[in-house]
Design an enzyme around this catalytic site. Sequence first.
Site, PDB file in Angstrom:
ATOM      1  N   GLU A   1       0.830  -1.217   0.000  1.00 30.26           N
ATOM      2  CA  GLU A   1       0.000   0.000   0.000  1.00 30.26           C
ATOM      3  C   GLU A   1       0.865   1.268   0.000  1.00 30.26           C
ATOM      4  O   GLU A   1       0.529   2.276   0.616  1.00 30.26           O
ATOM      5  CB  GLU A   1      -0.984  -0.023   1.174  1.00 30.26           C
TER       6      GLU A   1
ATOM      7  N   GLU B   1      -4.835  -8.197  -0.772  1.00 30.37           N
ATOM      8  CA  GLU B   1      -5.666  -7.949   0.410  1.00 30.37           C
ATOM      9  C   GLU B   1      -7.024  -7.429  -0.019  1.00 30.37           C
ATOM     10  O   GLU B   1      -7.121  -6.590  -0.920  1.00 30.37           O
ATOM     11  CB  GLU B   1      -5.059  -6.892   1.348  1.00 30.37           C
TER      12      GLU B   1
END
Length: 373
Positions: free
Chosen positions: A189, A297
Amino acid sequence: MNTKYLFTILCLLVLHTAGAQQRKLIDPKATKETKALFENLYGLSAKHTLFGHQHATEYGHGWSGDADRSDVKSVVGSHPAVIGVDISGLSDRPRAEIEKTKEQLRKNVTGTYNRGGVTTVAWHFSNPVSAGDFYWKDSVSLPAVKYIIPGGEAHDKYIAILKDVAGWAKSLKGKNGELVPVIFRPYHEFDGDWFWWGSTHCTPDEFRALWKFTVAYLRDTAGVHNFIYAFSPDNIFRTEAQYLERYPGNEWVDLVGTDNYGDMGRYGKYDLDAAIKKLQIVSAFAEKNGKLAAFTETGLESLINPNWWNDVLLKVMKNDKIRLCYVLVWRNDTRSPTHFYAPYPGHANVPDFKKFYDDPYTLFEKDLQGIYK
């Protein structure tokens, strides 16, 4: 015979000629088990996706540390095919605690391997040059990337941390003494601003330098040859060019993915077309460049949608232009009544999850046969 088992064997027997020569690990010295895992994940992804759950066997909803237990297994009779762990505990702690964490993680990873499952390793890395933990905290956190890359004043400290990570990686041994392969997913991320390695806290060049040094040190200096290296931004990108803004190059990445909660129901927002488009970008890039692709994810906290698994997740992933080796949902907290992403016994979402489990497209640990051979 189990239908999924037959599908699994057929997929593993398929000879993938298109692009086979370019589809190889970035580590020429990777162990044979690591190479086998890489190839078999690709083969299986032609017709399946492995289901994963973060911290699945370490703890779950209302329990912690029980042997051979996961909430997923309690619901469907099998652990997830992919189990996520985190090496956040290998730095910024007293040495005795680090060594204890290493042993706990080692037992988890080798246990998963000996059962035939797969481990993916995240790294919520505490800021090595300031307070603030792994999150960015204004007025507390320092932009650590520029400090720890080559030439930075904390570079030697980062090398010492990586040396510890490498030692742990090389201690992962199967029941016959072989090194256990894992999917290593650092600095995830990175296109957001919530972690200290995020896009507002370092330049693209600094991030690429961090990635390249990390891989080069682990692979070439420390001799870690059981890692599959995974690159996974969040869901902020809309085009391949945006996806690749901080990409270090094909010689530094084995697997490409994306983390996406925002399009999948978080805060009541569903944009399945956007989620599909982003996975198509990831999948197409992987196919063109000899990489694996994964949904690294996702999930819906509290599973408030009773049909999320089939009406949302499977709908997004079952697209002709998407080829993914695994999908991973986030953890089930031990104490929180609301922070969970996989069902537990008695939850209203269980019937939908069982339908998801029964679908031939999804693979769980019991469905895997010889993935390291």
